[in-house]
Design an enzyme around this catalytic site. Structure first.
Site: not given
Lengths: 230, 230
Positions: A184-186
């Site tokens: 996952y990221c932002r």
DNA sequence: CTAGTAATCCATGGTTTTGTGGAATACCAA
DNA sequence: TTGGTATTCCACAAAACCATGGATTACTAG
């Protein structure tokens, strides 16, 4: 001052918030700030802006009440003025996605979804928050945070491992080879996790993507962990 | 096109929504449209704009995907493109109210709360949705809609009586003299119900204001009633 | 106190909005 | 077809916004 002018004055005041949201660069800054506070220079670099330009945009955001600042020695840290700002940003994106047809094509172009072997590759499945929570507690997946270290330190999903995308191909050894990885990221529009899944697939691992990111996680009031600077 | 430009293109797309919200006049138009669809001329009159100017603003809103149109003979009816637009508008107002200190003073000036005997008068108490629902089912209050007839017809609180503010002083006889009146109008920032409460107080009646209006009522997914044109 | 760094302020040209009349378009009604 | 009406399109001047470079301020470290 008549009624009409008073009403205009009030609505012009509301419009200051709208105006602040009316520039792609400023929205990029808000997007970055939704991950945690940052200095002007750091924001300028991350958004590809000159320091002067970034500062000017940040002043605009501040004037509109969307961000606040904290001084620490010679540098100034900006942060969102509240959770409602992140929510507002997210709603603007959602409205754009729903009602502007051009958004989808530009999203696909940005995320590299139109280049079959570059970005997400063949398997583009994504999992939801609920799935992630269930499978993480069951211990069947490794949750991987591929944002820059600084953002991981500000807040991350409890139990997530931090390997910034830049370092991922050099640090594949740190991942248990037989466990599926969920990156996952932002946020829903962040490119990092797409590219991470690509890297992982090319190394022969099973990997999927959380269908959103830290921004939505926080807005859902799910727990986060923070880590002091290393 | 590099990654940076693709990202900019995507965020510029988001910014179209922000830009559209970046003008007080356009926000006034959205505020009106949140009450129901309207023609260009009607919007121009209600917002105090020239038809050409109103049309131009509406085009901007349409280009940003916030409104859609329906043709009926020679006139064109505008309406919000979805519930999410009303929600976005409301969030912008809420953010402005929370984070911009000037908003409160301009709100007070517009609503006439700084002139003790003109607007709300002495008793400025307000009741909540929950109170209204409870007391309406108990039959102890008259719920009064003081918006223009057209907006009442588009959607109103079930069981509410419609007396537009303009006509209120001439139609006081239609109200049961011994029952408390609860007036409402467009939304939390709408001046009509303040003035209505003032009129009612001066006529010696007990009257309060719903602390919000039709906009928030709909966003809460509470039931509404509609009435065909008289 | 001086040098150095981070950020803001200021001035400037280039671009984009805004408001506004007048012309053009789309539709209706005979 | 011929008016008549509602709306949009076009052109243009005034105002606001954008990016950017150089000067200025606020602070830290010697």
């Amino acid at each position: 001052m008549g009624d009409r002018e008073k009403k205009s004055a009030l609505f012009d005041e509301f419009a200051r918030v709208g105006k602040a949201l009316g520039s792609g660069k400023r929205l990029e800054l808000v997007d970055l700030l939704a991950q945690g506070e940052r200095t002007v220079e750091s924001l300028a670099n991350a958004a590809g802006l000159g320091v002067t330009t970034a500062s000017a945009h940040l002043q605009t955001l501040k004037h509109a009440g969307l961000v606040s600042t904290r001084r620490e020695g010679t540098r100034i840290h900006y942060r969102l003025a509240g959770d409602d700002i992140a929510r507002l940003f997210n709603l603007v994106r959602a409205v754009a996605q729903t009602h502007l047809s051009d958004v989808e094509s530009k999203r696909i172009a940005y995320l590299g979804l139109d280049e079959p072997d570059a970005g997400g590759g063949e398997a583009r499945e994504e999992i939801s928050r609920e799935d992630l929570l269930a499978r993480a507690t069951a211990g069947t997946i490794t949750v991987l945070d591929v944002r820059p270290r600084q953002e991981y330190q500000a807040a991350h999903i409890p139990g997530a491992l931090s390997i910034p995308l830049e370092e991922l191909s050099d640090r594949l050894g740190e991942l248990a080879p037989d466990r599926e990885v969920v990156a996952y990221c932002r946020g829903a529009y962040c490119v990092l996790s797409y590219e991470a899944v690509g890297v992982l697939h090319r190394s022969g691992r099973r990997a999927t993507r959380l269908n959103e990111g830290m921004l939505e996680w926080r807005l859902a009031n799910l727990p986060t962990a923070a880590e002091a600077a290393a």
